[in-house]
Motif scaffolding. Sequence first.
Motif, PDB file in Angstrom:
ATOM      1  N   SER A  52       0.834  -1.334  -0.067  1.00 18.48           N
ATOM      2  CA  SER A  52       0.123  -0.099   0.134  1.00 18.48           C
ATOM      3  C   SER A  52       0.942   1.196   0.070  1.00 18.48           C
ATOM      4  CB  SER A  52      -0.952   0.159   1.062  1.00 18.48           C
ATOM      5  OG  SER A  52      -0.408  -0.211   2.496  1.00 18.48           O
ATOM      6  N   GLY A  53       1.600   1.378  -1.012  1.00 18.18           N
ATOM      7  CA  GLY A  53       2.390   2.706  -1.019  1.00 18.18           C
ATOM      8  C   GLY A  53       3.729   2.586  -0.536  1.00 18.18           C
ATOM      9  N   GLY A  54       3.987   1.479  -0.074  1.00 16.19           N
ATOM     10  CA  GLY A  54       5.400   1.334   0.713  1.00 16.19           C
ATOM     11  C   GLY A  54       6.681   1.697   0.015  1.00 16.19           C
ATOM     12  N   LYS A  55       7.648   2.309   0.279  1.00 10.44           N
ATOM     13  CA  LYS A  55       8.925   2.726  -0.037  1.00 10.44           C
ATOM     14  C   LYS A  55       9.917   1.754  -0.103  1.00 10.44           C
ATOM     15  CE  LYS A  55       8.616   7.520   1.308  1.00 10.44           C
ATOM     16  NZ  LYS A  55       8.015   7.703   2.684  1.00 10.44           N
ATOM     17  N   VAL A  56      10.881   1.739  -1.140  1.00 14.42           N
ATOM     18  CA  VAL A  56      11.762   0.657  -1.196  1.00 14.42           C
ATOM     19  C   VAL A  56      12.943   0.748   0.018  1.00 14.42           C
ATOM     20  CG1 VAL A  56      13.742  -0.125  -2.765  1.00 14.42           C
ATOM     21  CG2 VAL A  56      11.605   0.383  -3.921  1.00 14.42           C
ATOM     22  N   GLU A  57      13.143   2.223   0.145  1.00 17.67           N
ATOM     23  CA  GLU A  57      14.112   2.465   1.422  1.00 17.67           C
ATOM     24  C   GLU A  57      13.551   1.898   2.672  1.00 17.67           C
ATOM     25  OE1 GLU A  57      12.826   4.680  -0.885  1.00 17.67           O
ATOM     26  OE2 GLU A  57      12.660   6.434   0.295  1.00 17.67           O
ATOM     27  N   ASP A  58      12.291   1.830   2.834  1.00 19.23           N
ATOM     28  CA  ASP A  58      11.812   1.160   4.120  1.00 19.23           C
ATOM     29  C   ASP A  58      12.123  -0.335   4.227  1.00 19.23           C
ATOM     30  OD1 ASP A  58      11.124   3.582   4.870  1.00 19.23           O
ATOM     31  OD2 ASP A  58       9.102   3.546   4.323  1.00 19.23           O
ATOM     32  N   VAL A  59      11.757  -0.822   2.945  1.00 24.45           N
ATOM     33  CA  VAL A  59      11.970  -2.194   2.815  1.00 24.45           C
ATOM     34  C   VAL A  59      13.539  -2.701   3.282  1.00 24.45           C
ATOM     35  CG1 VAL A  59      12.491  -4.063   1.184  1.00 24.45           C
ATOM     36  CG2 VAL A  59      10.274  -2.957   0.999  1.00 24.45           C
ATOM     37  N   THR A  60      14.439  -1.819   2.709  1.00 26.21           N
ATOM     38  CA  THR A  60      15.862  -2.257   2.869  1.00 26.21           C
ATOM     39  C   THR A  60      16.186  -2.027   4.390  1.00 26.21           C
ATOM     40  OG1 THR A  60      16.004  -1.113   0.842  1.00 26.21           O
ATOM     41  CG2 THR A  60      18.329  -1.465   2.186  1.00 26.21           C
ATOM     42  N   ALA A  61      15.539  -0.906   4.940  1.00 26.92           N
ATOM     43  CA  ALA A  61      15.655  -0.757   6.598  1.00 26.92           C
ATOM     44  C   ALA A  61      15.184  -1.718   7.221  1.00 26.92           C
ATOM     45  CB  ALA A  61      14.925   0.403   6.777  1.00 26.92           C
ATOM     46  N   PHE A  62      14.278  -2.359   6.873  1.00 22.31           N
ATOM     47  CA  PHE A  62      13.591  -3.468   7.541  1.00 22.31           C
ATOM     48  C   PHE A  62      14.500  -4.815   7.458  1.00 22.31           C
ATOM     49  CE2 PHE A  62      10.410  -7.201   7.115  1.00 22.31           C
ATOM     50  CZ  PHE A  62      10.494  -7.379   8.389  1.00 22.31           C
TER      51      PHE A  62
ATOM     52  N   THR B 174      10.689  -5.416  -2.781  1.00 17.33           N
ATOM     53  CA  THR B 174      10.615  -4.391  -3.750  1.00 17.33           C
ATOM     54  C   THR B 174       9.663  -4.720  -4.816  1.00 17.33           C
ATOM     55  OG1 THR B 174      13.016  -4.432  -3.228  1.00 17.33           O
ATOM     56  CG2 THR B 174      12.362  -3.207  -5.134  1.00 17.33           C
ATOM     57  N   GLY B 175       9.649  -5.870  -5.466  1.00 19.59           N
ATOM     58  CA  GLY B 175       8.668  -6.008  -6.528  1.00 19.59           C
ATOM     59  C   GLY B 175       7.382  -5.665  -6.083  1.00 19.59           C
ATOM     60  N   ILE B 176       6.813  -5.790  -4.673  1.00 24.64           N
ATOM     61  CA  ILE B 176       5.512  -5.606  -4.219  1.00 24.64           C
ATOM     62  C   ILE B 176       5.359  -4.297  -4.194  1.00 24.64           C
ATOM     63  CG2 ILE B 176       4.205  -5.759  -2.204  1.00 24.64           C
ATOM     64  CD1 ILE B 176       5.057  -8.898  -1.948  1.00 24.64           C
ATOM     65  N   CYS B 177       6.455  -3.174  -3.777  1.00 21.88           N
ATOM     66  CA  CYS B 177       6.444  -1.874  -3.791  1.00 21.88           C
ATOM     67  C   CYS B 177       6.170  -1.341  -5.121  1.00 21.88           C
ATOM     68  CB  CYS B 177       7.690  -1.173  -3.420  1.00 21.88           C
ATOM     69  SG  CYS B 177       8.092  -1.463  -1.510  1.00 21.88           S
ATOM     70  N   TYR B 178       6.716  -1.854  -6.124  1.00 19.57           N
ATOM     71  CA  TYR B 178       6.569  -1.341  -7.495  1.00 19.57           C
ATOM     72  C   TYR B 178       4.997  -1.911  -7.876  1.00 19.57           C
ATOM     73  CZ  TYR B 178      11.299   0.011  -7.747  1.00 19.57           C
ATOM     74  OH  TYR B 178      12.507   0.512  -7.675  1.00 19.57           O
ATOM     75  N   LEU B 179       4.651  -3.036  -7.596  1.00 22.84           N
ATOM     76  CA  LEU B 179       3.528  -3.440  -8.423  1.00 22.84           C
ATOM     77  C   LEU B 179       2.363  -2.891  -7.463  1.00 22.84           C
ATOM     78  CD1 LEU B 179       4.257  -7.292  -8.969  1.00 22.84           C
ATOM     79  CD2 LEU B 179       3.636  -5.445 -10.610  1.00 22.84           C
ATOM     80  N   GLY B 180       2.423  -2.681  -6.150  1.00 21.04           N
ATOM     81  CA  GLY B 180       1.290  -2.407  -5.413  1.00 21.04           C
ATOM     82  C   GLY B 180       0.365  -3.436  -5.259  1.00 21.04           C
TER      83      GLY B 180
END
Length: 465
Positions: free
Chosen positions: A58-68, A109-115
């Motif tokens: 739901s609109g998440g950012k790739v940088e947040d994924v990296t931090a997680f 990351t794929g999910i962030c792009y695809l939503g």
Amino acid sequence: MARLVMKFGGSSIADGTKIRDVGRLVKSLSGENEIVLVTSALGGVTDELLECARTSASGGKVEDVTAFVDRLSKRHNQAAMEAIKDSLIVKEVIRITTQKLSELEKTYTGICYLGELTPRSVDYISSHGEQMAAPILSGVLRDMGLVSRYYTGGEAGIITTGPHGSARPLEKTYELINQRLMPIEGVPVVTGFIAEDEAGNITTLGRGGSDFTASIIGAAIGADEIWFWKDTSGVLTTDPRIVPRAKNIPLISYREAMEMSYFGAKVLHPRAIEPAIRNGIPVRVKCTFDPDYPGTLIVKDDVPTEGVIKAVTISENAALLNISGAGMIGTRGVAARAFSALADAGVNIVMISQGSSEANISIVVEDPQLDVAEIALRAEFPTDVVRDISHNRNVCTVAVVGAGMAGTPGVAGRVFSAMGRAKVNVVMISQGSSEHNISFVVSAEDAKRAAQELHKEFGLDGEEA
Ligand code: ADP
Ligand code: ASP
Ligand code: MG
């Protein structure tokens, strides 16, 4: 020499120190027993994996994924370093967990792009907690001089049908596990919770599913006993978060334990007992932090006790649907149509009740299925006999469980008088003809008080600490 399957839950292996303690415990038991271990994810990891999946979609950012992913990596590396002394084993384990995390990061990351988040990707993501825990636990055992390798559920032979998120083992699973794990070499470690479908996609057995994995493996390898190691001193008379003085139940039947878990006792996965029943395997629930305490033994036959009620449970995961209309009175087939519509929509019905006036049917479903259930009912009854379809999410089910209530008059009277005294409004009542439980619906804010009152009424409160 007994053959045992032992499952360790997330709180038992929350960090490196605890994982090492588990290693010691297993080593001390491995001399005189053949052991297969089943592991959960490190405590809280599955929740975090799922939360990150939802925010990514739901609109998440790739940088947040990296931090997680970095945080997860640190936690698992630290656990491996604390738990394992041999630096070569630590290195090998960290290589495996790092590889798993890099696959996971690509998926997020794929999910962030695809939503978009499909049930299949949810299963793939949530499997990573166990996929990282198993190499660490197996590494600890090797560090302590035992022979150990780890398997994913699929590698161990657990092959399932759908649906994703609550998959069921195929019959051939039992034979496959036997071929893959027997004869037992050292102490194998199998990831709980996760399995594979026939096409090789990862599936999961539902939240808390490691219990189910252990029981499936126990049935497959003809275990003498299945042990669930938890953070409580066994199965208690109610959730200790509701009544801190809840007591241990030393002996309970399969049936009673199953009813407790159906009605919300989180201590066991609702299907965890089924595979054990196939071979009549005794199940123990033991406390990782007090291993000498006997805990709870779950056995085939009902065990009479002094009191009629053994336990009180609450399920917060409930929602109520009401269908009503004067046209329902005397009209045949309304209930059948409602239940078929819900079954076709894949909705699991928890409780039903129809008053003799027949103008109303109340149905309790699991909260996440409420929307699907309501849509299915509205489609089934567009204009005819059913006038009104409404729902209430703000409810809980409360149940008292115990084989002793079968044929004992007055139990329902005591239950509902206690509710009257506690000023709890009972919204709906249901008792199965097995008479192993009486369950009812109350509003969410009354649930805890209702359970506390029942615990007292049936003499289950322990000594003041
Ligand atoms: P694990 O991850 O080890 O499987 P869970 O957290 O799934 O452990 O289950 C244990 C928890 O279940 C306990 O910490 C307790 O809060 C909760 N619980 C709910 N009802 C009961 C009960 N009747 N007896 C014991 N624990 C219960
Ligand atoms: N890790 C999974 C969960 O949290 C399975 C389990 O712990 O049994 O639901
Ligand atoms: Mg659990």
